[in-house]
Design a protein around this motif. Structure first.
Motif, short mmCIF file in Angstrom:
data_model
loop_
_atom_site.label_atom_id
_atom_site.label_comp_id
_atom_site.label_asym_id
_atom_site.label_seq_id
_atom_site.Cartn_x
_atom_site.Cartn_y
_atom_site.Cartn_z
N MET A 1 0.87 -1.23 0.10
CA MET A 1 0.01 -0.03 -0.16
C MET A 1 0.81 1.21 -0.04
N GLY A 2 0.20 2.39 -0.60
CA GLY A 2 1.01 3.68 -0.56
C GLY A 2 0.97 4.21 0.83
N ASP A 3 1.88 5.10 1.22
CA ASP A 3 1.81 5.84 2.37
C ASP A 3 0.84 6.80 2.40
N ASN A 4 0.42 7.47 1.12
CA ASN A 4 -0.38 8.60 1.04
C ASN A 4 -1.83 7.72 0.53
N ARG A 5 -2.58 7.17 1.63
CA ARG A 5 -3.34 6.12 1.46
C ARG A 5 -4.54 6.53 0.54
N ASP A 6 -4.96 7.54 0.41
CA ASP A 6 -6.02 8.01 -0.46
C ASP A 6 -5.49 8.59 -1.71
N ASN A 7 -4.33 8.46 -1.96
CA ASN A 7 -3.65 8.94 -3.40
C ASN A 7 -2.86 7.69 -3.92
N SER A 8 -3.31 6.56 -3.87
CA SER A 8 -2.22 5.64 -4.09
C SER A 8 -2.88 4.44 -5.01
N GLN A 9 -2.48 4.12 -6.03
CA GLN A 9 -2.98 2.82 -6.79
C GLN A 9 -2.13 1.61 -6.34
N ASP A 10 -2.53 0.69 -5.33
CA ASP A 10 -1.86 -0.27 -4.98
C ASP A 10 -2.43 -1.72 -4.85
N SER A 11 -2.12 -2.52 -3.88
CA SER A 11 -2.75 -3.88 -4.01
C SER A 11 -4.35 -3.87 -3.93
N ARG A 12 -4.67 -2.75 -3.37
CA ARG A 12 -6.35 -2.62 -3.25
C ARG A 12 -6.92 -2.51 -4.66
N PHE A 13 -6.09 -2.48 -5.61
CA PHE A 13 -6.54 -2.19 -6.94
C PHE A 13 -6.21 -3.12 -8.01
N TRP A 14 -4.97 -3.70 -7.76
CA TRP A 14 -4.58 -4.71 -8.90
C TRP A 14 -3.95 -6.08 -8.37
N GLY A 15 -4.12 -6.15 -7.06
CA GLY A 15 -3.73 -7.41 -6.31
C GLY A 15 -2.35 -7.73 -5.89
N TYR A 16 -1.98 -8.65 -5.71
CA TYR A 16 -0.78 -9.05 -5.01
C TYR A 16 0.52 -8.72 -5.99
N VAL A 17 1.70 -8.56 -5.04
CA VAL A 17 3.06 -8.47 -5.66
C VAL A 17 3.64 -10.02 -5.57
N PRO A 18 4.10 -10.60 -6.57
CA PRO A 18 4.59 -11.89 -6.32
C PRO A 18 6.13 -11.67 -6.08
N GLU A 19 6.75 -12.50 -5.32
CA GLU A 19 8.11 -12.51 -5.04
C GLU A 19 9.20 -12.33 -6.03
N ASP A 20 8.80 -12.84 -7.32
CA ASP A 20 9.73 -12.79 -8.42
C ASP A 20 9.67 -11.38 -9.17
N HIS A 21 8.71 -10.37 -8.54
CA HIS A 21 8.46 -9.22 -9.17
C HIS A 21 9.45 -8.23 -8.23
N ILE A 22 9.76 -8.68 -7.29
CA ILE A 22 10.65 -7.51 -6.22
C ILE A 22 12.02 -7.59 -6.73
N VAL A 23 12.21 -6.16 -6.76
CA VAL A 23 13.62 -5.74 -7.18
C VAL A 23 14.68 -5.52 -5.82
N GLY A 24 14.32 -4.79 -4.97
CA GLY A 24 15.03 -4.56 -3.91
C GLY A 24 14.27 -3.70 -2.90
N LYS A 25 15.18 -3.23 -1.90
CA LYS A 25 14.77 -2.55 -0.74
C LYS A 25 15.00 -1.17 -0.75
#
Length: 333
Positions: free
Chosen positions: A264-288
């Protein structure tokens, strides 16, 4: 390629912790470097050799993804090779195996509340005793309030602010009441769609975990079917109301092959995040994301010197004593 990457923040979805114009240092060593999954020209993100893709492989890292981490990942709904998809940055809220829900803007994970954390912000409705009262611009800038907008009631304004700022504003003698702005209208654009969810009242849904087996039903197929088909690379389809086929074999259950995360985004009401398009698979993660190495507002030529070489908060954003539990009586958490 294997140690770090550099990214910039183009949108306000992570404010106030990360601002538009922040330049980030992203560590690939924290979770382990991901081996290339396509062949292309270095630094040309959108192009790769057609038809050439490699299986997901990640070298060992010195840590794992944790709740509260700000992670950079390839945008799951994009098409093409995974490592050539658009880069996003969000904060990890739900871990593999969690059940996550949002109730009146508050995130609940396995029944435990995670109120808005440090540096996060949302929309508030602020009721003034008299419409004439205004917050002076210097004070507004001091509190880092993103915006103040009028509503149909002259005494009520819509304010985008952090809990810390709201706590300060609530102490003003002319403030009558402050409450979160709760969206009531269901949004069909939310994942998985047609569930009557809103961005402020969502779920609960289970986050797939590697090795976890779920029973497939007509009710949960809209959640898990796209995951199995798109991210697990299996030919998954619903045959009848109660029967399902994976790679041509009829089945009533499925065991996930990788971990997934809810961001989720820290700016909760201005963020397109998992609420809109679902999960992030592990193989999509680049880094921290670990630090900002430079920062400059798009509207200024002067750098934000206070943000240069500044570390990025991770799990500490969820302070044990949340400001949301310390708000004055005239504020509804």
């Amino acid at each position: 390629m294997f140690i770090f990457a550099l990214f910039t923040i183009p949108t306000p979805s992570m404010e106030r912790n990360l601002l538009v114009g922040d330049y980030l240092y992203v560590s690939k060593l924290h979770y382990g470097p991901r081996m290339p999954m396509s062949v292309g020209i270095p630094f040309i993100q959108s192009w790769s050799v057609p038809g050439v893709e490699f299986p997901y492989t990640r070298l060992p890292g010195f840590g794992e993804v944790e709740r509260g981490d700000a992670v950079v990942f390839n945008y799951p709904p994009d098409t093409g090779p995974i490592d050539r998809r658009m880069h996003y940055i969000k904060r990890v809220m739900g871990m593999p195996g969690d059940s996550i829900a949002v109730r009146d803007k508050v995130v609940f994970i396995d029944g435990k509340a995670y109120p808005l954390g440090y540096g996060m912000q949302q929309n508030w409705l602020v009721t003034k005793e008299n419409a004439r009262y205004q917050l002076p611009r210097p004070r507004r800038e001091e509190l880092a309030i993103s915006s103040i907008q009028p509503t149909s009631d002259a005494r009520i304004v819509r304010m985008v602010a952090t809990p810390d700022a709201i706590k300060e504003i609530a102490d003003l003698p002319w403030i009558e009441r402050i409450q979160p702005e709760i969206t009531q209208q269901p949004q069909a654009s939310l994942y998985p769609g047609d569930r009557g969810y809103t961005r402020d009242n969502y779920g609960p849904i289970f986050i797939p975990k590697k090795g976890a087996t779920v029973e497939l039903t007509a009710d949960n197929w809209p959640i898990y079917g796209p995951v199995i088909d798109r991210y697990e690379n299996r030919n998954a389809r619903q045959m009848t109301e109660s029967t399902f086929a994976i790679d041509g074999q009829e089945t009533t259950e499925y065991t996930f092959q990788q971990n997934y995360y809810f961001v989720m985004g820290d700016n909760r009401d201005n963020s397109q995040d998992s609420r809109f398009w679902g999960y992030v698979p592990e193989d999509h993660i680049v880094g921290k994301a670990v630090a900002t190495y430079f920062s400059r507002s798009p509207s200024s030529v002067v750098p934000r010197f206070s943000r240069i070489l500044r570390g990025i908060d991770d799990a500490s954003v969820f302070r044990e004593e949340s400001v949301m539990t310390q708000l004055p009586d005239n504020v509804t958490p």
